[in-house]
Design a protein around this motif. Sequence first.
Motif, PDB file in Angstrom:
ATOM      1  N   LEU A 473       0.834  -1.197   0.000  1.00 40.10           N
ATOM      2  CA  LEU A 473       0.000   0.000   0.000  1.00 40.10           C
ATOM      3  C   LEU A 473       0.868   1.245   0.000  1.00 40.10           C
ATOM      4  CD1 LEU A 473      -2.734  -0.926   2.651  1.00 40.10           C
ATOM      5  CD2 LEU A 473      -2.951  -0.985   0.167  1.00 40.10           C
ATOM      6  N   SER A 474       0.431   2.228  -0.755  1.00 43.81           N
ATOM      7  CA  SER A 474       1.112   3.511  -0.724  1.00 43.81           C
ATOM      8  C   SER A 474       0.730   4.254   0.559  1.00 43.81           C
ATOM      9  CB  SER A 474       0.745   4.344  -1.947  1.00 43.81           C
ATOM     10  OG  SER A 474      -0.643   4.630  -1.961  1.00 43.81           O
ATOM     11  N   GLU A 475       1.448   5.332   0.838  1.00 44.47           N
ATOM     12  CA  GLU A 475       1.160   6.108   2.043  1.00 44.47           C
ATOM     13  C   GLU A 475      -0.237   6.722   1.979  1.00 44.47           C
ATOM     14  OE1 GLU A 475       3.081   9.855   4.571  1.00 44.47           O
ATOM     15  OE2 GLU A 475       4.043   9.100   2.744  1.00 44.47           O
ATOM     16  N   HIS A 476      -0.624   7.172   0.796  1.00 40.47           N
ATOM     17  CA  HIS A 476      -1.960   7.766   0.644  1.00 40.47           C
ATOM     18  C   HIS A 476      -3.056   6.714   0.845  1.00 40.47           C
ATOM     19  CE1 HIS A 476      -5.131  10.364  -0.842  1.00 40.47           C
ATOM     20  NE2 HIS A 476      -5.475   9.419  -1.702  1.00 40.47           N
ATOM     21  N   GLU A 477      -2.863   5.504   0.282  1.00 45.25           N
ATOM     22  CA  GLU A 477      -3.864   4.450   0.445  1.00 45.25           C
ATOM     23  C   GLU A 477      -3.974   4.006   1.903  1.00 45.25           C
ATOM     24  OE1 GLU A 477      -3.600   2.294  -3.954  1.00 45.25           O
ATOM     25  OE2 GLU A 477      -2.504   1.474  -2.244  1.00 45.25           O
ATOM     26  N   ALA A 478      -2.827   3.864   2.571  1.00 48.69           N
ATOM     27  CA  ALA A 478      -2.871   3.463   3.975  1.00 48.69           C
ATOM     28  C   ALA A 478      -3.604   4.501   4.829  1.00 48.69           C
ATOM     29  CB  ALA A 478      -1.442   3.265   4.492  1.00 48.69           C
ATOM     30  N   GLN A 479      -3.357   5.783   4.547  1.00 45.79           N
ATOM     31  CA  GLN A 479      -4.060   6.829   5.293  1.00 45.79           C
ATOM     32  C   GLN A 479      -5.555   6.804   4.993  1.00 45.79           C
ATOM     33  OE1 GLN A 479      -2.516  10.725   4.588  1.00 45.79           O
ATOM     34  NE2 GLN A 479      -4.154  11.759   5.697  1.00 45.79           N
ATOM     35  N   ARG A 480      -5.919   6.567   3.719  1.00 45.40           N
ATOM     36  CA  ARG A 480      -7.334   6.551   3.356  1.00 45.40           C
ATOM     37  C   ARG A 480      -8.048   5.381   4.018  1.00 45.40           C
ATOM     38  NH1 ARG A 480     -10.060   4.429  -1.197  1.00 45.40           N
ATOM     39  NH2 ARG A 480      -8.070   3.787  -2.075  1.00 45.40           N
ATOM     40  N   TYR A 481      -7.434   4.182   4.017  1.00 48.01           N
ATOM     41  CA  TYR A 481      -8.055   3.034   4.663  1.00 48.01           C
ATOM     42  C   TYR A 481      -8.143   3.219   6.183  1.00 48.01           C
ATOM     43  CZ  TYR A 481      -7.552   0.650   0.182  1.00 48.01           C
ATOM     44  OH  TYR A 481      -7.641   0.309  -1.141  1.00 48.01           O
ATOM     45  N   GLY A 482      -7.127   3.855   6.758  1.00 41.86           N
ATOM     46  CA  GLY A 482      -7.195   4.133   8.192  1.00 41.86           C
ATOM     47  C   GLY A 482      -8.318   5.093   8.544  1.00 41.86           C
ATOM     48  N   ASP A 483      -8.496   6.131   7.728  1.00 40.62           N
ATOM     49  CA  ASP A 483      -9.604   7.073   7.970  1.00 40.62           C
ATOM     50  C   ASP A 483     -10.947   6.384   7.808  1.00 40.62           C
ATOM     51  OD1 ASP A 483      -7.778   9.040   8.431  1.00 40.62           O
ATOM     52  OD2 ASP A 483      -7.875   9.896   6.420  1.00 40.62           O
ATOM     53  N   MET A 484     -11.058   5.459   6.852  1.00 39.27           N
ATOM     54  CA  MET A 484     -12.313   4.726   6.687  1.00 39.27           C
ATOM     55  C   MET A 484     -12.613   3.870   7.915  1.00 39.27           C
ATOM     56  SD  MET A 484     -11.901   3.624   2.682  1.00 39.27           S
ATOM     57  CE  MET A 484     -13.246   2.457   2.789  1.00 39.27           C
ATOM     58  N   THR A 485     -11.574   3.250   8.480  1.00 41.60           N
ATOM     59  CA  THR A 485     -11.777   2.429   9.678  1.00 41.60           C
ATOM     60  C   THR A 485     -12.234   3.279  10.860  1.00 41.60           C
ATOM     61  OG1 THR A 485     -10.037   0.929   8.893  1.00 41.60           O
ATOM     62  CG2 THR A 485     -10.678   0.779  11.210  1.00 41.60           C
ATOM     63  N   VAL A 486     -11.600   4.432  11.025  1.00 39.14           N
ATOM     64  CA  VAL A 486     -12.006   5.329  12.111  1.00 39.14           C
ATOM     65  C   VAL A 486     -13.432   5.814  11.900  1.00 39.14           C
ATOM     66  CG1 VAL A 486     -11.504   7.537  13.216  1.00 39.14           C
ATOM     67  CG2 VAL A 486      -9.633   6.019  12.578  1.00 39.14           C
ATOM     68  N   HIS A 487     -13.776   6.120  10.662  1.00 41.07           N
ATOM     69  CA  HIS A 487     -15.142   6.587  10.365  1.00 41.07           C
ATOM     70  C   HIS A 487     -16.169   5.504  10.692  1.00 41.07           C
ATOM     71  CE1 HIS A 487     -18.288   8.858   8.382  1.00 41.07           C
ATOM     72  NE2 HIS A 487     -18.605   7.777   7.694  1.00 41.07           N
TER      73      HIS A 487
END
Length: 755
Positions: A473-487
């Motif tokens: 995963l790229s840094e942007h994808e990892a951040q996006r998936y992490g934000d989705m989990t928090v949401h």
Amino acid sequence: MSAQTIQQLESARSLALGDGRYYPTIIPGVLPIIGYSADQSIEIQRWGADFLAEAFASPTWSPEAKEASASSVLATLNSYLDNVQDKSVIKSAVQAAASIYPLVYRHIVSDPSDSQHWQLMAAIKANILRRMDTAAPGVRICCIKFLQQVVLVQTPGVVDPRRPDHNDISLALVSRDHPLIPYASLEAEGHGLLDRLLDIIHGDHSDGLLVTGTLNSLGMLMQRRPVAANKILNSVLNFNPLKLANSPMTPKNKVIIKSIERTTRALLMNIMKRNPENPVNGRIQQFLERMHRTRIEVFDESNRKRPAPSEPTDGLDPAKRQRLGAEVPSRTPPISAPPLPPGPVSWRQLYTLNPEGSTVNFDVQAFKDPEQLLRILVPVLQSVDGTRLDQATNIVRSRYATFMQSGPRPTAAQPSTAPVAEDEEEYEPDFEPSEDAEQLINKLDGLPSTDFPPQSIPATTLAPYKLPEAPPLSEHEAQRYGDMTVHRAFGMLSSIEENHRTKITKGGFNRLAATDYGRDAWVTILSRLATRASAGLDDPDEGIKDEYAVKSIKGSRRISDAVRDGLYQYIMYDWKQRVDVAISWLNEEWYNDIILTQTANDSAKKGAINGQISSIADKIKGNYHRCALRLIDGILPYVEHTDKILLRFLSEVPALDHELLIRLKKMAEDPERIDLACSALQYLYMFRPPVRTIVVDVLAEMWRENDRAKQSARKLLARWRPEVLGEEALSTPTMKTEDSQLANVGANGTVTVAS
């Protein structure tokens, strides 16, 4: 002479349109020319009224300059309304009065002695109100604009001392004892004019422009005057936009109905978009759906066409043939085809409509040359009647559908060289198996077995199967998936009922994060995910731009900051009911900061290189102070003078300092919340001794800087730090209430403040 004068006036007008700063200079110069006189031409009067309406509606010069020039044009407008009968002049004069009325009103509020100009403004207002019901439609629309401005001015607006709106001129600017404009009279007149405005939409709808103009004016009134919002909304929801549907459906009435319906829908949709969580939105949605269904019924009934005439479609009426001398078109006889024979049917039988024709036994395979076949086939197709071809196609289609429903598909016919008699049935071989499924299974069971003996199977081992690795995963994808989990986590938290509390059997910071799936369990998990998950992993050299920053210098947000931002948004959505979540979160942040500081200090003592390790320990910046400042700054703008829940928040947060408590001094700038701020400081002085010095310092600053809070702060400073008051402390009465009457702290941690 009139044309030359208008040309000079247009030059001055062009100069003012280019730069609005020239309006205060040009208006006094043109007033003697455009003022009413008996021998003045109507062209100059029209130009003067248009110029005044344009000037005071222009945003290119300041409201202060407009207010200074407004009083000078009142006499001109009054003379226009009293003496001129031209509709263009009246319309522009009413529009100018609508722009000038708030300016004159604010001038009278600040200068109660100027009764002359207020009498002129009152005369103009009375003249316009008399025209409201009897004037021409165009003038009445301008009168609606004037009524809107009068209602805005003479109804109280929302006054927020933290963010005052100096451009909002309302009844809140008038003192109760104003000698020239009494508060009660203005308020009663404002509500009466609002009722008069609402009566227009419930009255006659024959003038659609008047009704739509009224609806367009109600949107601004609801947005800027919440006091009248419920009254306006109930009136709109109780009126019928399709009132003209009961009258004859003329083209004019159709246009009026559509215009009123669209304007009403736009008004209600904007109300729902402006406040999506308004509890009235369900009622508005029902009204819109009901109006839409009624509109469809009205226009479907009005657009319904008359039935088709009962005349023959393939020719003329027989009663008219002799008179008109028209020829009756020839009717094509229908094709009659015999039914299919029972049993298996071939493709040739399916497509053969005339079994006795001469082409039944014609074999096209006799043509070896395709070109010869084309030379015969093309003229034959050109000579075919289109009607008969359509009938034949429909017959074949129906026969095929009937046959496929009743039996298997047609089979190919076997070529036969021997001639067949016409009365004999053709031979159709049967290719279906003569044995059924059970006979085939019994036959297969009798065959020899093909299984191999166990000893003949070679011994093999299965190779281990390994799933392919997922792409990194790229840094942007990892951040996006992490934000989705928090949401998703906060979505699950919001779905839990507020009254579902977790039963904690063991308190303290070492308790289990979750013993069930209640709201408190999820709050504990998320707060510890924000504080403990990344504890010790942050770069101590990484700076923070401001006290509310939730992003790192590199621009990528950490998972802990994403959870902190989610907790803040969750608390601010309903902070009064979720103050316990805020306290729990801040306690976790404070505990985490204390543990990190102790760990760093222990490492500094035990390490060999004391200077380097001590510098690292000093660089550790906690998150508690930043989160507490952000949370209290978000809550204080919404705290009312009756919200005693603020005392509980200040009493249960783990640490207070001067920067946090100085927010109470800022809150005390609101006159309604001075008592709440002083009560909170008094409570902290009594029940949190470590912050007593800070509390007294804040009270001293409040006494020096806030004149309205001096009376409340003096009572407390006279007892705790009288040297700040100086000589005034001697004349200050002691407090009559005892400390024990200020607050009672229950066993469950709630705070009850005595009134």
